[in-house]
Design a protein around this motif. Structure first.
Motif, PDB file in Angstrom:
ATOM      1  N   ALA A  21      11.156  24.431  18.895  1.00 55.63           N
ATOM      2  CA  ALA A  21      12.412  25.193  18.869  1.00 55.63           C
ATOM      3  C   ALA A  21      12.342  26.346  17.888  1.00 55.63           C
ATOM      4  N   ALA A  22      11.546  26.201  16.837  1.00 62.99           N
ATOM      5  CA  ALA A  22      11.416  27.268  15.837  1.00 62.99           C
ATOM      6  C   ALA A  22      10.567  28.429  16.333  1.00 62.99           C
ATOM      7  N   VAL A  23       9.656  28.166  17.272  1.00 63.39           N
ATOM      8  CA  VAL A  23       8.795  29.240  17.782  1.00 63.39           C
ATOM      9  C   VAL A  23       9.190  29.666  19.194  1.00 63.39           C
ATOM     10  N   GLY A  24      10.286  29.111  19.701  1.00 66.13           N
ATOM     11  CA  GLY A  24      10.778  29.517  21.014  1.00 66.13           C
ATOM     12  C   GLY A  24       9.858  29.110  22.143  1.00 66.13           C
ATOM     13  N   ALA A  25       9.368  27.862  22.109  1.00 68.55           N
ATOM     14  CA  ALA A  25       8.430  27.396  23.123  1.00 68.55           C
ATOM     15  C   ALA A  25       8.758  25.959  23.492  1.00 68.55           C
ATOM     16  N   THR A  26       8.090  25.447  24.505  1.00 70.58           N
ATOM     17  CA  THR A  26       8.266  24.045  24.883  1.00 70.58           C
ATOM     18  C   THR A  26       7.433  23.161  23.959  1.00 70.58           C
ATOM     19  N   ARG A  27       7.795  21.889  23.895  1.00 71.47           N
ATOM     20  CA  ARG A  27       7.024  20.949  23.090  1.00 71.47           C
ATOM     21  C   ARG A  27       5.587  20.854  23.605  1.00 71.47           C
ATOM     22  N   ILE A  78      24.179  24.270  -0.062  1.00 72.48           N
ATOM     23  CA  ILE A  78      23.298  23.112   0.068  1.00 72.48           C
ATOM     24  C   ILE A  78      22.822  22.691  -1.321  1.00 72.48           C
ATOM     25  N   LEU A  79      23.003  21.426  -1.628  1.00 74.68           N
ATOM     26  CA  LEU A  79      22.615  20.896  -2.936  1.00 74.68           C
ATOM     27  C   LEU A  79      21.289  20.147  -2.874  1.00 74.68           C
ATOM     28  N   THR A  80      21.082  19.389  -1.826  1.00 72.23           N
ATOM     29  CA  THR A  80      19.805  18.697  -1.625  1.00 72.23           C
ATOM     30  C   THR A  80      19.487  18.688  -0.132  1.00 72.23           C
ATOM     31  N   GLY A  81      18.199  18.701   0.192  1.00 70.79           N
ATOM     32  CA  GLY A  81      17.775  18.588   1.575  1.00 70.79           C
ATOM     33  C   GLY A  81      17.581  19.930   2.264  1.00 70.79           C
ATOM     34  N   TRP A  82      17.332  19.837   3.573  1.00 68.54           N
ATOM     35  CA  TRP A  82      17.059  21.001   4.409  1.00 68.54           C
ATOM     36  C   TRP A  82      17.965  20.989   5.633  1.00 68.54           C
ATOM     37  N   CYS A  83      18.267  22.179   6.142  1.00 59.82           N
ATOM     38  CA  CYS A  83      19.074  22.333   7.351  1.00 59.82           C
ATOM     39  C   CYS A  83      18.375  23.269   8.328  1.00 59.82           C
ATOM     40  N   THR A  84      18.676  23.079   9.597  1.00 61.43           N
ATOM     41  CA  THR A  84      18.251  24.031  10.616  1.00 61.43           C
ATOM     42  C   THR A  84      19.459  24.839  11.072  1.00 61.43           C
ATOM     43  N   VAL A  85      19.250  26.130  11.288  1.00 57.85           N
ATOM     44  CA  VAL A  85      20.263  27.005  11.872  1.00 57.85           C
ATOM     45  C   VAL A  85      19.794  27.304  13.292  1.00 57.85           C
ATOM     46  N   TRP A  86      20.599  26.953  14.291  1.00 55.82           N
ATOM     47  CA  TRP A  86      20.106  27.075  15.664  1.00 55.82           C
ATOM     48  C   TRP A  86      21.216  27.473  16.629  1.00 55.82           C
ATOM     49  N   ARG A  87      20.762  27.954  17.786  1.00 52.72           N
ATOM     50  CA  ARG A  87      21.677  28.298  18.876  1.00 52.72           C
ATOM     51  C   ARG A  87      21.157  27.664  20.158  1.00 52.72           C
ATOM     52  N   ALA A  88      22.087  27.326  21.044  1.00 51.42           N
ATOM     53  CA  ALA A  88      21.717  26.786  22.348  1.00 51.42           C
ATOM     54  C   ALA A  88      21.391  27.940  23.289  1.00 51.42           C
ATOM     55  N   THR A  89      20.277  27.813  24.035  1.00 47.82           N
ATOM     56  CA  THR A  89      19.882  28.821  25.013  1.00 47.82           C
ATOM     57  C   THR A  89      19.655  28.137  26.361  1.00 47.82           C
ATOM     58  N   GLU A  90      19.375  28.927  27.376  1.00 44.08           N
ATOM     59  CA  GLU A  90      19.096  28.359  28.698  1.00 44.08           C
ATOM     60  C   GLU A  90      17.862  27.476  28.677  1.00 44.08           C
ATOM     61  N   ARG A  91      16.944  27.770  27.766  1.00 49.06           N
ATOM     62  CA  ARG A  91      15.712  26.984  27.678  1.00 49.06           C
ATOM     63  C   ARG A  91      15.827  25.809  26.713  1.00 49.06           C
ATOM     64  N   GLY A  92      16.979  25.679  26.069  1.00 49.97           N
ATOM     65  CA  GLY A  92      17.151  24.618  25.078  1.00 49.97           C
ATOM     66  C   GLY A  92      17.488  25.187  23.714  1.00 49.97           C
ATOM     67  N   ARG A  93      17.261  24.391  22.691  1.00 53.73           N
ATOM     68  CA  ARG A  93      17.616  24.793  21.338  1.00 53.73           C
ATOM     69  C   ARG A  93      16.598  25.790  20.779  1.00 53.73           C
ATOM     70  N   LEU A  94      17.102  26.848  20.122  1.00 56.82           N
ATOM     71  CA  LEU A  94      16.254  27.815  19.429  1.00 56.82           C
ATOM     72  C   LEU A  94      16.620  27.796  17.954  1.00 56.82           C
ATOM     73  N   ILE A  95      15.682  27.374  17.112  1.00 52.94           N
ATOM     74  CA  ILE A  95      15.926  27.351  15.674  1.00 52.94           C
ATOM     75  C   ILE A  95      15.735  28.756  15.118  1.00 52.94           C
ATOM     76  N   LEU A  96      16.787  29.271  14.499  1.00 49.17           N
ATOM     77  CA  LEU A  96      16.770  30.626  13.963  1.00 49.17           C
ATOM     78  C   LEU A  96      16.268  30.686  12.527  1.00 49.17           C
ATOM     79  N   ALA A  97      16.532  29.628  11.767  1.00 46.63           N
ATOM     80  CA  ALA A  97      16.190  29.658  10.343  1.00 46.63           C
ATOM     81  C   ALA A  97      16.215  28.253   9.765  1.00 46.63           C
ATOM     82  N   LEU A  98      15.592  28.111   8.622  1.00 47.74           N
ATOM     83  CA  LEU A  98      15.680  26.904   7.813  1.00 47.74           C
ATOM     84  C   LEU A  98      16.395  27.256   6.517  1.00 47.74           C
TER      85      LEU A  98
END
Length: 228
Positions: free
Chosen positions: A181-187, A50-70
């Protein structure tokens, strides 16, 4: 929470000559906001710096997207598939516009094999990310949404926050959906927890900005001590 693993990004750990050698191995590509850089389960083996900006690392779960890392500028993504040849273990998406260097897997393997110090850095990075993932799994299993949110805000403040008028300002293009998604909860659960923190005067929120007025109660709530 473990959204960040490394205290110092990969590129900054390299000697200048190694940086230039790495940058010469690939081509630059610009990704639009929310565009996938790599997809979970795909058989590609290229590595991204990555040269500029930010990315999310995520996986799909039964409850929706779970962000694992930035991941931020100077960090590698996708190196596991380049090393072991197995399908991608997660999806990486652009959080806002991202520019990245795309390096073919065989070139990356040759680059690190010729440099034992760099090989050690890659191995250390993988270990740090594994420990970070363990911390996140433990938090998801044992902490409440409010506790996980507090820990997440402390981590974001410590790693990305800027001091302004006695408060710590977090400016990342994170929506409430992405924080959830980063804390594993609903909005809805995160919105309720944020409201509680605002009512206590610990945080203020605005479009794409969170202001931490007093981090110490958040540290206690999130189960972390003041960093030394």
């Amino acid at each position: 929470m473990g959204l960040f693993a490394e205290n110092q990004v990969f590129l900054s750990r390299l000697a200048h000559t190694d940086q230039q050698s790495l940058l010469a191995l690939g081509h630059r590509h610009v990704y639009r906001s929310q565009e996938e850089l790599v997809g979970e389960g795909s058989a590609t083996t290229f590595v991204l710096l990555i040269l500029t900006g930010w990315c999310t690392v995520w996986r799909a779960t039964e409850r929706g997207r779970l962000i694992l890392a930035l991941r931020q500028a100077g960090e590698l993504v996708g190196e596991m598939a380049a090393l072991d040849g197995r399908p991608r273990s997660a999806t990486v998406s652009a959080l806002g516009t991202v520019e990245a260097l795309v390096v073919p897997g065989d070139r990356f393997r040759h680059f690190i094999s010729a440099r034992p110090f760099v090989t050690g850095l890659v191995m250390a990075q993988l270990t740090e990310r594994l420990r970070s993932a363990d911390d996140q799994r433990r938090s998801l299993a044992s902490a409440t949404v409010l506790e996980r949110l507090a820990a997440c805000l402390v981590e974001l403040a410590d790693r990305t926050g800027r001091q302004e008028s006695g408060s710590t300002v977090i400016r990342l293009p994170l929506s409430q959906h992405e924080i959830a998604a980063a804390v594993g909860a609903t909005r809805e659960a995160v919105a309720k927890a944020l409201r509680l923190l605002r009512e206590e005067g610990l945080v203020r929120t605005g479009p794409k900005v969170i202001v931490v007025n007093d981090p110490e109660p958040l540290r206690l709530l999130g189960g972390s001590a003041t960093p030394t």
